[in-house]
Design a protein around this motif. Structure first.
Motif, PDB file in Angstrom:
ATOM      1  N   CYS A  54      80.037  26.682 -39.812  1.00  0.00           N
ATOM      2  CA  CYS A  54      81.088  27.705 -40.219  1.00  0.00           C
ATOM      3  C   CYS A  54      80.482  28.038 -41.866  1.00  0.00           C
ATOM      4  O   CYS A  54      79.891  27.461 -42.380  1.00  0.00           O
ATOM      5  CB  CYS A  54      82.477  27.153 -40.150  1.00  0.00           C
ATOM      6  SG  CYS A  54      82.454  25.556 -40.728  1.00  0.00           S
ATOM      7  N   SER A  56      82.904  27.748 -45.372  1.00  0.00           N
ATOM      8  CA  SER A  56      84.152  27.244 -45.714  1.00  0.00           C
ATOM      9  C   SER A  56      84.255  27.131 -47.137  1.00  0.00           C
ATOM     10  O   SER A  56      83.130  27.197 -47.904  1.00  0.00           O
ATOM     11  CB  SER A  56      84.096  25.580 -45.058  1.00  0.00           C
ATOM     12  OG  SER A  56      85.287  25.135 -45.641  1.00  0.00           O
ATOM     13  N   GLU A 399      91.734  27.639 -41.946  1.00  0.00           N
ATOM     14  CA  GLU A 399      90.676  28.283 -42.414  1.00  0.00           C
ATOM     15  C   GLU A 399      89.906  29.163 -41.334  1.00  0.00           C
ATOM     16  O   GLU A 399      89.734  30.243 -41.142  1.00  0.00           O
ATOM     17  CB  GLU A 399      89.451  27.569 -43.131  1.00  0.00           C
ATOM     18  CG  GLU A 399      88.560  28.449 -43.788  1.00  0.00           C
ATOM     19  CD  GLU A 399      87.681  27.617 -44.621  1.00  0.00           C
ATOM     20  OE1 GLU A 399      87.481  27.675 -45.998  1.00  0.00           O
ATOM     21  OE2 GLU A 399      86.752  26.683 -44.116  1.00  0.00           O
ATOM     22  N   GLU A 403      89.825  33.328 -39.947  1.00  0.00           N
ATOM     23  CA  GLU A 403      88.591  33.971 -40.499  1.00  0.00           C
ATOM     24  C   GLU A 403      88.378  35.430 -39.507  1.00  0.00           C
ATOM     25  O   GLU A 403      88.726  35.378 -38.426  1.00  0.00           O
ATOM     26  CB  GLU A 403      87.314  33.101 -40.460  1.00  0.00           C
ATOM     27  CG  GLU A 403      86.718  32.713 -39.306  1.00  0.00           C
ATOM     28  CD  GLU A 403      85.778  31.703 -39.069  1.00  0.00           C
ATOM     29  OE1 GLU A 403      85.370  31.262 -38.160  1.00  0.00           O
ATOM     30  OE2 GLU A 403      85.370  31.410 -40.366  1.00  0.00           O
ATOM     31  N   ASP A 404      87.998  36.347 -40.107  1.00  0.00           N
ATOM     32  CA  ASP A 404      87.885  37.613 -39.547  1.00  0.00           C
ATOM     33  C   ASP A 404      87.031  37.520 -38.095  1.00  0.00           C
ATOM     34  O   ASP A 404      87.477  38.160 -37.110  1.00  0.00           O
ATOM     35  CB  ASP A 404      86.995  38.555 -40.357  1.00  0.00           C
ATOM     36  CG  ASP A 404      87.488  39.083 -41.446  1.00  0.00           C
ATOM     37  OD1 ASP A 404      88.865  38.890 -41.481  1.00  0.00           O
ATOM     38  OD2 ASP A 404      87.020  39.642 -42.400  1.00  0.00           O
ATOM     39  N   GLN A 406      86.620  35.045 -35.994  1.00  0.00           N
ATOM     40  CA  GLN A 406      86.906  33.721 -35.264  1.00  0.00           C
ATOM     41  C   GLN A 406      86.665  33.911 -33.727  1.00  0.00           C
ATOM     42  O   GLN A 406      87.245  34.947 -33.162  1.00  0.00           O
ATOM     43  CB  GLN A 406      88.545  33.292 -35.624  1.00  0.00           C
ATOM     44  CG  GLN A 406      88.765  32.120 -35.130  1.00  0.00           C
ATOM     45  CD  GLN A 406      89.083  31.801 -33.692  1.00  0.00           C
ATOM     46  OE1 GLN A 406      90.026  32.632 -33.251  1.00  0.00           O
ATOM     47  NE2 GLN A 406      88.574  30.918 -32.853  1.00  0.00           N
TER      48      GLN A 406
END
Ligand code: CMC
Length: 429
Positions: A54, A56, A399, A403-404, A406
Protein backbone atom coordinates in the motif's frame (compact mmCIF):
# COMPACT_ATOMS: atom_id res chain seq x y z
CA UNK A 1 15.83 9.06 -18.67
CA UNK A 2 12.25 8.00 -17.96
CA UNK A 3 11.55 6.83 -14.44
CA UNK A 4 10.51 3.35 -15.51
CA UNK A 5 11.65 -0.23 -15.43
CA UNK A 6 11.36 -2.32 -18.57
CA UNK A 7 10.44 -5.95 -18.17
CA UNK A 8 11.02 -8.29 -21.09
CA UNK A 9 9.50 -11.73 -21.46
CA UNK A 10 12.37 -13.59 -23.10
CA UNK A 11 10.07 -16.31 -24.38
CA UNK A 12 8.05 -13.87 -26.55
CA UNK A 13 10.36 -10.88 -26.76
CA UNK A 14 7.58 -8.58 -25.51
CA UNK A 15 8.87 -5.61 -23.47
CA UNK A 16 6.75 -3.35 -21.30
CA UNK A 17 7.74 -0.27 -19.30
CA UNK A 18 6.46 -0.04 -15.75
CA UNK A 19 6.47 3.26 -13.84
CA UNK A 20 8.65 3.75 -10.77
CA UNK A 21 6.94 5.54 -7.90
CA UNK A 22 8.86 7.58 -5.33
CA UNK A 23 7.77 8.14 -1.74
CA UNK A 24 8.99 10.88 0.59
CA UNK A 25 11.52 8.51 2.24
CA UNK A 26 12.72 4.99 1.51
CA UNK A 27 13.31 2.95 -1.64
CA UNK A 28 11.15 3.57 -4.71
CA UNK A 29 8.66 0.94 -5.88
CA UNK A 30 7.90 -0.50 -9.31
CA UNK A 31 4.20 -0.15 -10.05
CA UNK A 32 3.39 -3.57 -11.50
CA UNK A 33 -0.39 -3.37 -11.29
CA UNK A 34 -0.74 -3.93 -15.06
CA UNK A 35 1.76 -6.81 -15.15
CA UNK A 36 -0.87 -9.55 -15.41
CA UNK A 37 -2.76 -7.67 -18.11
CA UNK A 38 0.43 -7.20 -20.11
CA UNK A 39 2.10 -10.57 -19.61
CA UNK A 40 -0.49 -12.96 -18.14
CA UNK A 41 1.93 -13.58 -15.25
CA UNK A 42 1.90 -12.82 -11.55
CA UNK A 43 4.86 -11.93 -9.34
CA UNK A 44 5.89 -14.47 -6.68
CA UNK A 45 6.85 -13.04 -3.29
CA UNK A 46 5.85 -15.16 -0.30
CA UNK A 47 6.34 -13.25 2.95
CA UNK A 48 6.26 -9.94 1.00
CA UNK A 49 10.07 -9.71 0.92
CA UNK A 50 9.99 -7.23 -1.99
CA UNK A 51 6.38 -6.11 -2.12
CA UNK A 52 4.84 -2.84 -0.94
CA UNK A 53 1.19 -3.60 -0.28
CA UNK A 54 0.00 0.00 0.00
CA UNK A 55 0.86 3.69 0.09
CA UNK A 56 0.94 5.10 3.60
CA UNK A 57 1.80 8.42 5.24
CA UNK A 58 1.67 7.20 8.83
CA UNK A 59 4.92 5.49 9.81
CA UNK A 60 8.35 5.18 8.22
CA UNK A 61 11.15 2.78 9.10
CA UNK A 62 14.71 2.91 7.77
CA UNK A 63 15.85 -0.56 8.77
CA UNK A 64 19.48 -0.06 7.72
CA UNK A 65 19.91 3.09 9.80
CA UNK A 66 17.61 2.06 12.65
CA UNK A 67 15.18 4.98 12.20
CA UNK A 68 11.47 4.99 13.08
CA UNK A 69 9.19 7.97 12.42
CA UNK A 70 5.52 8.42 13.35
CA UNK A 71 4.02 11.01 10.97
CA UNK A 72 7.59 12.25 10.42
CA UNK A 73 8.54 12.58 14.10
CA UNK A 74 11.51 10.43 15.29
CA UNK A 75 10.52 7.86 17.89
CA UNK A 76 13.23 8.99 20.32
CA UNK A 77 11.80 12.55 20.33
CA UNK A 78 8.29 11.25 20.96
CA UNK A 79 9.55 8.90 23.68
CA UNK A 80 11.35 11.79 25.35
CA UNK A 81 8.70 14.50 25.05
CA UNK A 82 5.29 13.09 24.22
CA UNK A 83 2.64 11.03 25.97
CA UNK A 84 0.75 8.03 24.64
CA UNK A 85 -2.46 10.04 24.35
CA UNK A 86 -0.70 12.72 22.33
CA UNK A 87 0.88 9.99 20.16
CA UNK A 88 -2.59 8.53 19.55
CA UNK A 89 -3.81 11.95 18.43
CA UNK A 90 -0.81 12.30 16.14
CA UNK A 91 -1.30 8.90 14.54
CA UNK A 92 -5.05 9.24 14.06
CA UNK A 93 -5.32 12.91 13.00
CA UNK A 94 -1.89 13.29 11.35
CA UNK A 95 -0.45 16.24 13.31
CA UNK A 96 0.49 17.08 16.88
CA UNK A 97 -2.44 18.61 18.78
CA UNK A 98 -2.62 22.10 20.25
CA UNK A 99 -3.08 22.27 24.03
CA UNK A 100 -6.87 22.61 23.62
CA UNK A 101 -7.10 19.78 21.13
CA UNK A 102 -5.11 17.51 23.40
CA UNK A 103 -7.25 18.37 26.41
CA UNK A 104 -10.43 17.68 24.48
CA UNK A 105 -9.11 14.42 23.00
CA UNK A 106 -7.83 13.24 26.35
CA UNK A 107 -11.24 13.99 27.92
CA UNK A 108 -13.03 11.99 25.20
CA UNK A 109 -10.77 8.98 25.70
CA UNK A 110 -11.16 9.16 29.48
CA UNK A 111 -14.95 9.20 29.17
CA UNK A 112 -15.03 6.16 26.87
CA UNK A 113 -13.09 3.78 29.11
CA UNK A 114 -16.13 2.00 30.57
CA UNK A 115 -17.56 -0.90 28.61
CA UNK A 116 -21.12 -2.09 28.20
CA UNK A 117 -22.12 -4.07 31.31
CA UNK A 118 -23.21 -6.94 29.08
CA UNK A 119 -19.60 -7.34 28.01
CA UNK A 120 -18.61 -8.23 31.59
CA UNK A 121 -20.74 -11.36 31.33
CA UNK A 122 -18.83 -12.38 28.27
CA UNK A 123 -15.77 -13.22 30.38
CA UNK A 124 -17.53 -15.88 32.40
CA UNK A 125 -17.85 -17.99 29.26
CA UNK A 126 -14.09 -18.53 29.13
CA UNK A 127 -12.14 -21.19 30.99
CA UNK A 128 -10.59 -19.80 34.14
CA UNK A 129 -7.04 -20.66 32.99
CA UNK A 130 -7.43 -19.05 29.54
CA UNK A 131 -4.45 -16.98 28.42
CA UNK A 132 -5.40 -13.26 28.57
CA UNK A 133 -4.60 -12.94 24.84
CA UNK A 134 -7.11 -15.70 24.08
CA UNK A 135 -9.74 -13.80 26.05
CA UNK A 136 -8.74 -10.56 24.29
CA UNK A 137 -9.28 -12.03 20.81
CA UNK A 138 -12.84 -12.97 21.79
CA UNK A 139 -13.81 -9.87 23.74
CA UNK A 140 -12.38 -7.36 21.26
CA UNK A 141 -14.25 -9.12 18.43
CA UNK A 142 -17.41 -9.01 20.55
CA UNK A 143 -17.27 -5.19 20.69
CA UNK A 144 -19.05 -5.15 17.32
CA UNK A 145 -21.99 -6.88 19.00
CA UNK A 146 -22.22 -4.07 21.59
CA UNK A 147 -21.42 -0.89 19.64
CA UNK A 148 -23.57 -1.11 16.50
CA UNK A 149 -23.95 2.64 16.32
CA UNK A 150 -20.39 3.25 15.08
CA UNK A 151 -20.11 0.48 12.49
CA UNK A 152 -20.75 2.56 9.36
CA UNK A 153 -17.27 2.42 7.90
CA UNK A 154 -18.16 4.96 5.19
CA UNK A 155 -19.08 7.63 7.73
CA UNK A 156 -16.17 9.74 9.01
CA UNK A 157 -17.73 10.40 12.41
CA UNK A 158 -18.53 6.69 12.92
CA UNK A 159 -14.92 5.81 12.17
CA UNK A 160 -13.74 8.40 14.67
CA UNK A 161 -16.08 7.13 17.40
CA UNK A 162 -14.89 3.56 16.81
CA UNK A 163 -11.29 4.73 17.12
CA UNK A 164 -12.05 6.55 20.39
CA UNK A 165 -13.74 3.43 21.70
CA UNK A 166 -10.87 1.17 20.77
CA UNK A 167 -8.20 3.41 22.30
CA UNK A 168 -10.26 3.96 25.47
CA UNK A 169 -11.73 0.51 26.10
CA UNK A 170 -8.75 -1.73 25.36
CA UNK A 171 -7.05 -1.12 28.73
CA UNK A 172 -10.30 -2.04 30.52
CA UNK A 173 -10.80 -5.17 28.41
CA UNK A 174 -7.13 -6.13 28.78
CA UNK A 175 -6.99 -5.70 32.54
CA UNK A 176 -10.24 -7.62 32.97
CA UNK A 177 -8.78 -10.47 30.90
CA UNK A 178 -6.02 -10.64 33.50
CA UNK A 179 -8.41 -10.27 36.44
CA UNK A 180 -10.52 -13.08 35.09
CA UNK A 181 -7.49 -15.39 34.80
CA UNK A 182 -6.85 -14.70 38.52
CA UNK A 183 -10.44 -14.99 39.71
CA UNK A 184 -10.30 -11.38 40.93
CA UNK A 185 -12.94 -8.60 40.89
CA UNK A 186 -13.14 -6.35 37.82
CA UNK A 187 -12.49 -2.72 38.84
CA UNK A 188 -14.08 0.18 36.97
CA UNK A 189 -11.91 2.79 35.24
CA UNK A 190 -11.03 5.95 37.18
CA UNK A 191 -11.41 9.30 35.42
CA UNK A 192 -9.04 11.10 37.80
CA UNK A 193 -6.11 9.10 36.43
CA UNK A 194 -4.10 9.33 33.21
CA UNK A 195 -4.19 6.57 30.62
CA UNK A 196 -1.28 4.49 31.96
CA UNK A 197 -2.16 5.12 35.63
CA UNK A 198 -5.72 4.03 35.02
CA UNK A 199 -4.50 0.85 33.34
CA UNK A 200 -2.32 0.09 36.38
CA UNK A 201 -5.22 0.54 38.77
CA UNK A 202 -7.42 -1.67 36.56
CA UNK A 203 -4.70 -4.34 36.82
CA UNK A 204 -3.65 -4.06 40.44
CA UNK A 205 -6.19 -2.25 42.64
CA UNK A 206 -8.52 -3.99 45.11
CA UNK A 207 -11.94 -2.77 46.25
CA UNK A 208 -10.73 -3.22 49.82
CA UNK A 209 -8.06 -0.52 49.81
CA UNK A 210 -6.88 2.73 48.23
CA UNK A 211 -4.60 2.36 45.20
CA UNK A 212 -2.09 4.96 44.10
CA UNK A 213 -0.16 4.05 40.94
CA UNK A 214 3.61 4.40 41.21
CA UNK A 215 4.56 7.33 38.89
CA UNK A 216 7.80 5.63 37.79
CA UNK A 217 5.90 2.51 36.77
CA UNK A 218 3.18 4.59 35.07
CA UNK A 219 5.80 6.53 33.09
CA UNK A 220 7.44 3.28 31.95
CA UNK A 221 4.04 1.91 30.94
CA UNK A 222 3.22 5.07 28.95
CA UNK A 223 6.60 4.79 27.22
CA UNK A 224 5.90 1.17 26.28
CA UNK A 225 2.57 2.20 24.76
CA UNK A 226 4.28 4.97 22.71
CA UNK A 227 7.00 2.63 21.44
CA UNK A 228 4.50 0.00 20.35
CA UNK A 229 1.97 2.39 18.82
CA UNK A 230 2.70 1.70 15.16
CA UNK A 231 5.24 -0.07 12.98
CA UNK A 232 4.03 0.27 9.39
CA UNK A 233 2.99 -2.86 7.47
CA UNK A 234 3.91 -5.61 9.98
CA UNK A 235 1.97 -8.90 10.13
CA UNK A 236 -0.83 -7.77 12.46
CA UNK A 237 -1.30 -4.40 10.74
CA UNK A 238 -1.39 -6.07 7.34
CA UNK A 239 -3.96 -8.48 8.77
CA UNK A 240 -6.12 -5.56 9.95
CA UNK A 241 -5.84 -3.93 6.52
CA UNK A 242 -6.69 -7.16 4.69
CA UNK A 243 -9.67 -7.83 6.96
CA UNK A 244 -10.79 -4.20 6.53
CA UNK A 245 -10.47 -4.38 2.76
CA UNK A 246 -13.51 -6.67 2.77
CA UNK A 247 -15.38 -3.78 4.49
CA UNK A 248 -15.63 -5.74 7.74
CA UNK A 249 -16.33 -3.55 10.76
CA UNK A 250 -13.39 -2.02 12.67
CA UNK A 251 -13.80 -4.12 15.82
CA UNK A 252 -13.75 -7.35 13.79
CA UNK A 253 -10.62 -6.12 11.98
CA UNK A 254 -8.85 -5.19 15.21
CA UNK A 255 -9.60 -8.59 16.73
CA UNK A 256 -7.98 -10.19 13.65
CA UNK A 257 -4.93 -8.05 14.43
CA UNK A 258 -4.93 -9.20 18.07
CA UNK A 259 -4.84 -12.83 16.95
CA UNK A 260 -1.92 -12.21 14.61
CA UNK A 261 0.05 -10.23 17.17
CA UNK A 262 -0.12 -13.13 19.59
CA UNK A 263 2.33 -15.29 17.58
CA UNK A 264 5.84 -15.73 19.04
CA UNK A 265 7.43 -14.50 15.80
CA UNK A 266 5.56 -11.19 16.31
CA UNK A 267 4.21 -9.65 19.55
CA UNK A 268 4.39 -12.90 21.49
CA UNK A 269 8.19 -12.67 21.39
CA UNK A 270 8.37 -10.52 24.56
CA UNK A 271 6.81 -13.34 26.58
CA UNK A 272 9.11 -15.83 24.84
CA UNK A 273 12.14 -13.69 25.79
CA UNK A 274 11.36 -14.03 29.49
CA UNK A 275 10.82 -17.78 29.13
CA UNK A 276 14.17 -18.00 27.35
CA UNK A 277 16.03 -15.89 29.94
CA UNK A 278 14.49 -17.96 32.74
CA UNK A 279 15.59 -21.12 30.99
CA UNK A 280 19.13 -19.75 30.51
CA UNK A 281 19.07 -18.99 34.22
CA UNK A 282 22.71 -18.05 34.57
CA UNK A 283 25.32 -16.13 32.59
CA UNK A 284 27.46 -19.26 32.44
CA UNK A 285 24.82 -21.01 30.26
CA UNK A 286 24.69 -18.29 27.59
CA UNK A 287 27.24 -19.91 25.26
CA UNK A 288 25.17 -23.08 25.12
CA UNK A 289 22.08 -21.10 24.01
CA UNK A 290 24.02 -19.06 21.47
CA UNK A 291 25.25 -22.36 19.97
CA UNK A 292 21.67 -23.69 19.88
CA UNK A 293 20.47 -20.52 18.10
CA UNK A 294 23.20 -20.93 15.46
CA UNK A 295 22.46 -24.60 14.86
CA UNK A 296 20.23 -24.93 11.79
CA UNK A 297 19.04 -28.35 12.95
CA UNK A 298 17.79 -26.88 16.22
CA UNK A 299 14.49 -24.91 15.98
CA UNK A 300 15.60 -22.68 18.88
CA UNK A 301 16.01 -19.01 18.03
CA UNK A 302 17.30 -16.24 20.21
CA UNK A 303 13.99 -14.61 21.03
CA UNK A 304 14.00 -10.82 20.84
CA UNK A 305 16.71 -10.90 18.17
CA UNK A 306 16.38 -10.23 14.46
CA UNK A 307 13.83 -8.32 12.47
CA UNK A 308 12.52 -8.38 8.93
CA UNK A 309 13.12 -4.65 8.47
CA UNK A 310 15.78 -3.62 10.99
CA UNK A 311 19.27 -4.63 9.97
CA UNK A 312 20.60 -2.40 12.71
CA UNK A 313 19.74 -1.88 16.38
CA UNK A 314 15.96 -1.47 16.70
CA UNK A 315 15.61 2.16 17.93
CA UNK A 316 12.80 1.11 20.27
CA UNK A 317 15.03 -1.51 21.93
CA UNK A 318 17.65 1.19 22.55
CA UNK A 319 15.08 3.41 24.28
CA UNK A 320 13.65 0.59 26.42
CA UNK A 321 17.12 -0.67 27.37
CA UNK A 322 17.93 2.79 28.78
CA UNK A 323 14.53 3.13 30.48
CA UNK A 324 14.89 -0.35 31.94
CA UNK A 325 18.16 0.60 33.63
CA UNK A 326 16.63 3.81 35.01
CA UNK A 327 13.50 2.06 36.30
CA UNK A 328 15.52 -0.69 37.98
CA UNK A 329 17.74 1.95 39.64
CA UNK A 330 14.82 4.12 40.85
CA UNK A 331 12.79 1.17 42.10
CA UNK A 332 15.95 -0.39 43.55
CA UNK A 333 15.13 -3.67 41.89
CA UNK A 334 17.97 -6.10 41.40
CA UNK A 335 16.73 -8.23 38.52
CA UNK A 336 19.26 -10.93 37.53
CA UNK A 337 17.35 -11.30 34.26
CA UNK A 338 18.53 -7.84 33.18
CA UNK A 339 22.14 -8.88 33.80
CA UNK A 340 21.68 -12.05 31.74
CA UNK A 341 20.03 -10.03 28.96
CA UNK A 342 22.85 -7.46 28.84
CA UNK A 343 25.49 -10.18 28.75
CA UNK A 344 23.57 -12.16 26.12
CA UNK A 345 23.32 -9.05 23.96
CA UNK A 346 27.04 -8.30 24.39
CA UNK A 347 28.02 -11.83 23.35
CA UNK A 348 25.56 -12.07 20.46
CA UNK A 349 26.57 -8.69 19.03
CA UNK A 350 30.18 -9.89 18.74
CA UNK A 351 29.34 -13.33 17.38
CA UNK A 352 30.10 -13.81 13.67
CA UNK A 353 26.72 -15.53 13.01
CA UNK A 354 24.65 -12.64 14.41
CA UNK A 355 26.95 -9.99 12.93
CA UNK A 356 26.86 -11.52 9.43
CA UNK A 357 23.05 -11.88 9.47
CA UNK A 358 22.64 -8.42 11.04
CA UNK A 359 20.63 -9.80 13.95
CA UNK A 360 20.23 -7.12 16.61
CA UNK A 361 17.97 -6.92 19.67
CA UNK A 362 14.45 -5.93 18.69
CA UNK A 363 11.78 -4.14 20.75
CA UNK A 364 10.67 -7.40 22.39
CA UNK A 365 14.07 -8.16 23.86
CA UNK A 366 13.90 -5.40 26.46
CA UNK A 367 10.16 -4.82 26.63
CA UNK A 368 9.71 -8.14 28.45
CA UNK A 369 12.48 -7.25 30.89
CA UNK A 370 11.14 -3.80 31.75
CA UNK A 371 7.66 -5.22 32.26
CA UNK A 372 9.07 -7.96 34.44
CA UNK A 373 10.93 -5.30 36.46
CA UNK A 374 7.78 -3.23 37.06
CA UNK A 375 5.78 -6.26 38.15
CA UNK A 376 3.70 -6.99 35.04
CA UNK A 377 2.85 -10.70 34.86
CA UNK A 378 4.45 -12.48 31.91
CA UNK A 379 1.16 -13.53 30.32
CA UNK A 380 0.21 -9.83 30.05
CA UNK A 381 3.25 -8.72 28.01
CA UNK A 382 1.67 -9.28 24.61
CA UNK A 383 -1.60 -7.83 25.88
CA UNK A 384 0.23 -4.60 26.70
CA UNK A 385 1.75 -4.60 23.22
CA UNK A 386 -1.85 -4.94 21.95
CA UNK A 387 -3.07 -1.89 23.87
CA UNK A 388 -0.23 0.19 22.41
CA UNK A 389 -0.59 -1.14 18.86
CA UNK A 390 -4.37 -0.67 18.62
CA UNK A 391 -4.00 3.00 17.62
CA UNK A 392 -1.64 1.99 14.80
CA UNK A 393 -4.08 -0.65 13.58
CA UNK A 394 -7.09 1.65 13.60
CA UNK A 395 -5.17 4.53 11.96
CA UNK A 396 -3.90 2.23 9.21
CA UNK A 397 -7.42 0.82 8.82
CA UNK A 398 -8.83 4.34 8.37
CA UNK A 399 -6.13 5.20 5.84
CA UNK A 400 -6.99 2.09 3.84
CA UNK A 401 -10.76 2.62 3.99
CA UNK A 402 -10.50 6.23 2.83
CA UNK A 403 -8.06 5.82 -0.03
CA UNK A 404 -9.43 6.48 -3.54
CA UNK A 405 -8.60 3.15 -5.07
CA UNK A 406 -9.55 0.99 -2.11
CA UNK A 407 -10.21 -2.58 -3.30
CA UNK A 408 -10.51 -5.88 -1.55
CA UNK A 409 -7.07 -7.40 -0.84
CA UNK A 410 -6.70 -10.57 -2.83
CA UNK A 411 -3.21 -12.08 -3.33
CA UNK A 412 -2.71 -14.57 -6.15
CA UNK A 413 -0.87 -17.89 -5.99
CA UNK A 414 1.38 -20.28 -7.86
CA UNK A 415 -0.69 -23.46 -7.91
CA UNK A 416 1.44 -26.62 -7.61
CA UNK A 417 -1.30 -29.15 -6.74
CA UNK A 418 -2.78 -32.01 -8.74
CA UNK A 419 -3.81 -31.34 -12.34
CA UNK A 420 -7.49 -31.84 -13.22
CA UNK A 421 -8.46 -35.47 -12.55
CA UNK A 422 -11.70 -37.44 -12.51
CA UNK A 423 -13.48 -38.44 -9.33
CA UNK A 424 -12.90 -42.14 -8.51
CA UNK A 425 -15.83 -43.98 -6.94
CA UNK A 426 -15.06 -45.35 -3.46
CA UNK A 427 -15.10 -49.01 -4.55
CA UNK A 428 -12.43 -48.38 -7.25
CA UNK A 429 -9.85 -46.61 -5.06
N1 CMC B 1 18.05 -16.44 16.28
C1 CMC B 1 18.84 -17.15 15.45
N2 CMC B 1 18.84 -17.03 14.12
C2 CMC B 1 18.00 -16.16 13.58
C3 CMC B 1 17.15 -15.36 14.36
C4 CMC B 1 17.20 -15.52 15.76
N3 CMC B 1 16.40 -14.79 16.55
N4 CMC B 1 16.42 -14.56 13.57
C5 CMC B 1 16.78 -14.83 12.32
N5 CMC B 1 17.75 -15.80 12.31
C6 CMC B 1 18.44 -16.34 11.13
C7 CMC B 1 17.56 -17.34 10.40
O1 CMC B 1 17.79 -18.66 10.85
C8 CMC B 1 17.99 -17.14 8.97
O2 CMC B 1 19.20 -17.84 8.78
P1 CMC B 1 19.56 -18.49 7.33
O3 CMC B 1 19.55 -17.35 6.36
O4 CMC B 1 20.89 -19.11 7.52
O5 CMC B 1 18.46 -19.49 7.06
C9 CMC B 1 18.31 -15.63 8.88
O6 CMC B 1 18.67 -15.24 10.23
C10 CMC B 1 17.16 -14.78 8.40
O7 CMC B 1 16.00 -15.10 9.21
P2 CMC B 1 14.51 -15.14 8.65
O8 CMC B 1 13.68 -15.97 9.56
O9 CMC B 1 14.55 -15.50 7.20
O10 CMC B 1 14.11 -13.61 8.77
P3 CMC B 1 12.66 -13.05 8.79
O11 CMC B 1 12.77 -11.63 8.36
O12 CMC B 1 11.74 -13.93 8.02
O13 CMC B 1 12.21 -13.15 10.32
C11 CMC B 1 11.95 -12.66 12.64
C12 CMC B 1 12.28 -12.10 11.22
C13 CMC B 1 11.74 -11.48 13.58
C14 CMC B 1 10.64 -13.45 12.56
C15 CMC B 1 13.12 -13.54 13.10
O14 CMC B 1 14.31 -12.78 13.20
C16 CMC B 1 12.81 -14.25 14.44
O15 CMC B 1 12.20 -15.31 14.44
N6 CMC B 1 13.24 -13.63 15.60
C17 CMC B 1 12.91 -14.18 16.89
C18 CMC B 1 11.48 -13.81 17.25
C19 CMC B 1 11.34 -12.34 17.61
O16 CMC B 1 12.13 -11.77 18.35
N7 CMC B 1 10.27 -11.71 17.08
C20 CMC B 1 9.93 -10.31 17.36
C21 CMC B 1 10.05 -9.48 16.14
S1 CMC B 1 10.06 -7.72 16.49
C22 CMC B 1 8.54 -7.33 17.09
C23 CMC B 1 7.40 -7.63 16.21
O17 CMC B 1 7.43 -7.39 15.00
O18 CMC B 1 6.40 -8.12 16.73
Amino acid sequence: MADTVTITDNSTGKSVEFPIKHGSHGPPVIDIRTLYKEFGMFTYDPGFLSTASCESDITFIDGEKGILLYRGYPIDQLAENSSFIETCYLLWYGDLPTANELEEFSGIITRHTMVHEGLRNFYSGFRRDAHPMATMVGVVGALSAFYHDSLDIHDERSREISAHRIIAKLPTIAAWSYRFSRGEPFPYPRNDLGYAENFLQLMFSYPTEEYEPNPVVAKAMDLLFILHADHEQNASTSTVRLAGSSQANPFACISAGVGTLWGPAHGGANEAVIKMLTEIGDVKNIDKYIAKAKDHDDPFRLMGFGHRVYKNYDPRAKIIRKACKEVLDVLKVNDPMFEIALRLEEIALKDEYFVAKKLYPNVDFYSGIIQHAIGIPTNMFTVIFTIGRAIGWISQWKEMITEDQQRIGRPRQLYVGAKTRDYIPMGER
